[in-house]
Enzyme design. Structure first.
Site, short mmCIF file in Angstrom:
data_model
loop_
_atom_site.label_atom_id
_atom_site.label_comp_id
_atom_site.label_asym_id
_atom_site.label_seq_id
_atom_site.Cartn_x
_atom_site.Cartn_y
_atom_site.Cartn_z
CG HIS A 109 -0.17 2.31 -9.27
ND1 HIS A 109 -0.41 1.94 -7.95
CD2 HIS A 109 -1.24 3.08 -9.62
CE1 HIS A 109 -1.55 2.48 -7.54
NE2 HIS A 109 -2.07 3.17 -8.54
CG LEU A 132 9.15 -17.28 -3.41
CD1 LEU A 132 9.19 -17.20 -1.89
CD2 LEU A 132 9.60 -15.92 -3.98
CG ASP A 139 -2.09 0.95 1.10
OD1 ASP A 139 -2.37 1.40 -0.02
OD2 ASP A 139 -2.70 1.27 2.14
C1 IPE Z 1 -5.47 -2.63 -0.21
O1 IPE Z 1 -5.12 -1.30 -0.35
C2 IPE Z 1 -5.49 -3.31 -1.56
C3 IPE Z 1 -4.19 -3.53 -2.18
C4 IPE Z 1 -3.03 -3.23 -1.67
C5 IPE Z 1 -4.23 -4.17 -3.47
P1 IPE Z 1 -6.22 -0.15 -0.54
O2 IPE Z 1 -5.46 1.10 -0.73
O3 IPE Z 1 -7.17 -0.54 -1.61
O4 IPE Z 1 -6.98 -0.20 0.84
P2 IPE Z 1 -7.85 0.93 1.58
O5 IPE Z 1 -8.88 1.40 0.61
O6 IPE Z 1 -6.92 2.01 1.97
O7 IPE Z 1 -8.42 0.24 2.77
C1 IPE Z 2 -1.41 0.31 -3.42
O1 IPE Z 2 -1.24 1.68 -3.45
C2 IPE Z 2 -1.74 -0.27 -4.78
C3 IPE Z 2 -3.12 -0.77 -4.90
C4 IPE Z 2 -4.07 -0.64 -4.02
C5 IPE Z 2 -3.45 -1.45 -6.12
P1 IPE Z 2 -2.47 2.68 -3.45
O2 IPE Z 2 -2.87 2.94 -4.86
O3 IPE Z 2 -3.57 2.19 -2.58
O4 IPE Z 2 -1.80 3.96 -2.85
P2 IPE Z 2 -2.42 4.95 -1.76
O5 IPE Z 2 -2.87 4.10 -0.62
O6 IPE Z 2 -3.54 5.67 -2.42
O7 IPE Z 2 -1.28 5.85 -1.40
MG MG Z 3 -4.03 2.44 -0.65
#
Ligand code: IPE
Ligand code: IPE
Ligand code: MG
Length: 252
Positions: free
Chosen positions: A43, A137, A26
């Site tokens: 990303h 792995l 995240d």
């Molecule tokens: C969780 O992160 C999903 C992934 C890392 C793929 P999100 O960014 O979607 O989660 P919330 O919305 O902050 O809970």
């Molecule tokens: C995690 O990073 C990737 C996915 C959820 C796919 P985010 O896109 O959720 O990044 P933040 O949480 O908005 O910073």
């Molecule tokens: Mg996120």
């Protein structure tokens, strides 16, 4: 006597290294925003972190690495961002599959395949097929995955067997339901790491997390590296896992 279903398969071996690490990757968007960059760049850098961490996990002796790549709820993001994320998955498999395979990585995918574009499904199947016999792995990719959806799917399959007269409802216990989840042969995660400082599971492996150790790290996913993984594993090694029993020093 009831076996302790939550007990790790690592019993007796070096338990300072988790057999199964699961990561909620995240913070890509916030990493990018902090640098005045588009979220897509976060990303893209997140995929680079993933490459580093797959290698590091193997070097550190982890046997299963599960990564949360796209949640069932991520469909609520703008279409352009969903397109970016799917594009990165496509590119990751196309560019990295041969290397993963030659490194002995077995790729598994959990989550809902229905509703995904056919070329994505083909790539996911190809990755699983090509690497099926690898043993170094296990890289478990949670894609279009949600824990509630996974449990509901298991319940639905069990209900169908009952309706068809193939199963007695009284035969359904926690172990039975666990066997109807997406990857029943994979041991529960010993350690779940979430980056970016958020303190929640966001519908990730909620069944399997019953006795996982949770480590939350404040750094955003694109900055995660081997040292960060090592420090999360060191934190894990300091924890005492009791699985409902007594502490090792007080128990017999
Ligand atoms: C969780 O992160 C999903 C992934 C890392 C793929 P999100 O960014 O979607 O989660 P919330 O919305 O902050 O809970
Ligand atoms: C995690 O990073 C990737 C996915 C959820 C796919 P985010 O896109 O959720 O990044 P933040 O949480 O908005 O910073
Ligand atoms: Mg996120």
């Amino acid at each position: 006597m009831m076996p302790n279903a939550a007990a790790p398969a690592t019993e007796g071996s070096d338990r300072s290294v988790p057999l199964h690490v699961a990561i909620i990757m995240d913070g890509n968007g916030r990493w990018a925003a902090a640098r005045g960059l588009p979220r897509a760049e976060g990303h893209r850098r997140g995929v680079e972190a993933l490459r580093r961490v797959v290698r590091a996990a193997h070097e550190l002796g982890v046997l299963y690495l599960t990564i949360f790549s796209f949640s069932s709820e991520n469909w609520s993001r703008p279409a352009t961002e969903i397109g970016d994320l799917f594009g990165l998955l496509r590119r990751f498999i196309r560019n990295d599959l041969a290397t993963l395979h030659s490194d002995g990585v077995r790729v598994r995918v959990i989550g809902e395949r229905e509703g995904l574009e056919p070329d994505i499904c083909t790539l996911l199947n190809e990755a699983e097929e090509l690497t099926r016999a690898n043993t170094k792995l296990n890289l478990v990719v949670a894609f279009n995955y949600g824990s509630r959806q996974e449990i509901a799917g298991a319940a639905q399959r069990l209900a169908r067997e009952v309706a068809e007269g193939k199963r007695d409802p009284a035969s359904i216990d926690a172990d039975t339901l666990g066997r109807y989840l997406d990857a029943p042969d994979i041991p529960d995660p010993d350690l779940i790491i979430r980056t970016s400082g958020e303190l929640r599971l966001s519908n990730f492996l909620m069944w399997q997390a019953a006795y996982s150790e949770l480590v939350f790290v404040p750094i955003h996913w694109p900055d995660f590296d081997k040292a960060a993984l090592e420090s999360a594993i060191a934190e894990y090694a300091r924890r005492e896992r009791r699985f409902g029993g007594l502490a090792a020093k007080t128990g017999s």
